[in-house]
Design a protein around this motif. Sequence first.
Motif, PDB file in Angstrom:
ATOM      1  N   GLY A  14      65.309 -69.014  74.662  1.00 50.27           N
ATOM      2  CA  GLY A  14      64.416 -68.537  75.713  1.00 50.27           C
ATOM      3  C   GLY A  14      65.108 -68.154  77.004  1.00 50.27           C
ATOM      4  O   GLY A  14      64.477 -67.604  77.910  1.00 50.27           O
ATOM      5  N   MET A  15      66.402 -68.478  77.113  1.00 52.20           N
ATOM      6  CA  MET A  15      67.129 -68.132  78.348  1.00 52.20           C
ATOM      7  C   MET A  15      67.023 -66.635  78.639  1.00 52.20           C
ATOM      8  O   MET A  15      67.224 -65.806  77.765  1.00 52.20           O
ATOM      9  N   GLY A  16      66.723 -66.326  79.883  1.00 54.05           N
ATOM     10  CA  GLY A  16      66.692 -64.938  80.314  1.00 54.05           C
ATOM     11  C   GLY A  16      65.502 -64.153  79.813  1.00 54.05           C
ATOM     12  O   GLY A  16      65.397 -62.959  80.069  1.00 54.05           O
ATOM     13  N   MET A  47      70.564 -69.950  96.411  1.00 54.07           N
ATOM     14  CA  MET A  47      71.597 -69.521  95.496  1.00 54.07           C
ATOM     15  C   MET A  47      71.458 -68.025  95.274  1.00 54.07           C
ATOM     16  O   MET A  47      70.372 -67.463  95.393  1.00 54.07           O
ATOM     17  N   ARG A  48      72.566 -67.409  94.927  1.00 50.99           N
ATOM     18  CA  ARG A  48      72.531 -65.983  94.588  1.00 50.99           C
ATOM     19  C   ARG A  48      72.261 -65.833  93.097  1.00 50.99           C
ATOM     20  O   ARG A  48      72.716 -66.632  92.283  1.00 50.99           O
ATOM     21  N   ALA A  49      71.505 -64.793  92.771  1.00 48.76           N
ATOM     22  CA  ALA A  49      71.182 -64.502  91.375  1.00 48.76           C
ATOM     23  C   ALA A  49      70.994 -63.000  91.211  1.00 48.76           C
ATOM     24  O   ALA A  49      70.702 -62.292  92.178  1.00 48.76           O
ATOM     25  N   VAL A  50      71.163 -62.542  89.988  1.00 47.87           N
ATOM     26  CA  VAL A  50      70.824 -61.172  89.640  1.00 47.87           C
ATOM     27  C   VAL A  50      69.449 -61.230  88.996  1.00 47.87           C
ATOM     28  O   VAL A  50      69.238 -61.977  88.040  1.00 47.87           O
ATOM     29  N   ARG A  51      68.525 -60.470  89.542  1.00 50.09           N
ATOM     30  CA  ARG A  51      67.155 -60.499  89.034  1.00 50.09           C
ATOM     31  C   ARG A  51      66.756 -59.085  88.612  1.00 50.09           C
ATOM     32  O   ARG A  51      67.059 -58.111  89.290  1.00 50.09           O
ATOM     33  N   LEU A  52      66.070 -59.026  87.483  1.00 51.14           N
ATOM     34  CA  LEU A  52      65.517 -57.767  86.988  1.00 51.14           C
ATOM     35  C   LEU A  52      64.060 -57.709  87.420  1.00 51.14           C
ATOM     36  O   LEU A  52      63.247 -58.533  86.993  1.00 51.14           O
ATOM     37  N   SER A  53      63.731 -56.763  88.296  1.00 46.16           N
ATOM     38  CA  SER A  53      62.380 -56.698  88.850  1.00 46.16           C
ATOM     39  C   SER A  53      61.354 -56.216  87.828  1.00 46.16           C
ATOM     40  O   SER A  53      60.217 -56.676  87.821  1.00 46.16           O
ATOM     41  N   ARG A  54      61.759 -55.297  86.975  1.00 44.62           N
ATOM     42  CA  ARG A  54      60.891 -54.742  85.932  1.00 44.62           C
ATOM     43  C   ARG A  54      61.775 -53.969  84.953  1.00 44.62           C
ATOM     44  O   ARG A  54      62.908 -53.621  85.285  1.00 44.62           O
ATOM     45  N   PRO A  55      61.280 -53.687  83.761  1.00 49.48           N
ATOM     46  CA  PRO A  55      62.095 -52.930  82.821  1.00 49.48           C
ATOM     47  C   PRO A  55      62.424 -51.547  83.366  1.00 49.48           C
ATOM     48  O   PRO A  55      61.645 -50.978  84.137  1.00 49.48           O
ATOM     49  N   GLY A  56      63.580 -51.052  82.960  1.00 46.02           N
ATOM     50  CA  GLY A  56      63.929 -49.702  83.382  1.00 46.02           C
ATOM     51  C   GLY A  56      65.409 -49.537  83.642  1.00 46.02           C
ATOM     52  O   GLY A  56      66.241 -50.223  83.047  1.00 46.02           O
ATOM     53  N   PRO A  57      65.743 -48.661  84.584  1.00 47.08           N
ATOM     54  CA  PRO A  57      67.147 -48.339  84.843  1.00 47.08           C
ATOM     55  C   PRO A  57      67.889 -49.495  85.516  1.00 47.08           C
ATOM     56  O   PRO A  57      67.278 -50.458  86.002  1.00 47.08           O
ATOM     57  N   VAL A  58      69.198 -49.361  85.540  1.00 47.17           N
ATOM     58  CA  VAL A  58      70.046 -50.407  86.115  1.00 47.17           C
ATOM     59  C   VAL A  58      69.693 -50.687  87.578  1.00 47.17           C
ATOM     60  O   VAL A  58      69.917 -51.781  88.075  1.00 47.17           O
ATOM     61  N   THR A  95      66.611 -56.429  77.114  1.00 47.59           N
ATOM     62  CA  THR A  95      65.699 -56.978  78.116  1.00 47.59           C
ATOM     63  C   THR A  95      65.494 -55.967  79.238  1.00 47.59           C
ATOM     64  O   THR A  95      64.363 -55.696  79.642  1.00 47.59           O
ATOM     65  N   ARG A  96      66.589 -55.410  79.738  1.00 45.40           N
ATOM     66  CA  ARG A  96      66.478 -54.459  80.851  1.00 45.40           C
ATOM     67  C   ARG A  96      65.660 -53.236  80.474  1.00 45.40           C
ATOM     68  O   ARG A  96      64.881 -52.718  81.278  1.00 45.40           O
ATOM     69  N   LEU A  97      65.780 -52.783  79.241  1.00 45.44           N
ATOM     70  CA  LEU A  97      65.046 -51.600  78.801  1.00 45.44           C
ATOM     71  C   LEU A  97      63.598 -51.905  78.408  1.00 45.44           C
ATOM     72  O   LEU A  97      62.843 -51.002  78.097  1.00 45.44           O
ATOM     73  N   PHE A 120      58.353 -60.485  84.025  1.00 43.32           N
ATOM     74  CA  PHE A 120      59.162 -60.029  85.154  1.00 43.32           C
ATOM     75  C   PHE A 120      58.492 -60.412  86.457  1.00 43.32           C
ATOM     76  O   PHE A 120      57.269 -60.520  86.501  1.00 43.32           O
ATOM     77  N   PRO A 121      59.275 -60.621  87.510  1.00 43.77           N
ATOM     78  CA  PRO A 121      60.738 -60.522  87.563  1.00 43.77           C
ATOM     79  C   PRO A 121      61.392 -61.663  86.781  1.00 43.77           C
ATOM     80  O   PRO A 121      60.796 -62.735  86.616  1.00 43.77           O
TER      81      PRO A 121
END
Length: 107
Positions: free
Chosen positions: A88-90, A1-12, A46-48, A56-57
Amino acid sequence: MRAVRLSRPGPVENLEIVDLPVPEPEPGWVRIRVRAFGLNRSELHTRLGLAEGVTFPRVPGIECVGTVDAAPGSELLPGQQVAAMMGGMGRVFDGGYAEFTVVPRSA
């Protein structure tokens, strides 16, 4: 499946589209085929790196709507429309920025 994953905090740029295995729900959890998810300030936190308890990820997304894909040990039926949010989602577990997500079934 495709997903958007945040590898670590920081920029977009730390958000990436990835292929992940479709998650398997354990008893008491529900797999949702995601049809839509929200974009809000929580995901920005979360991203910041400002949200507590995030590892993470992580696939972000504290809310989604869609249809039940699997719900072992539950009265929920495949194809049934559902909405999921928070809990707890995300943050503690992967959220709604994916084709499928697995969330706990609560009363």
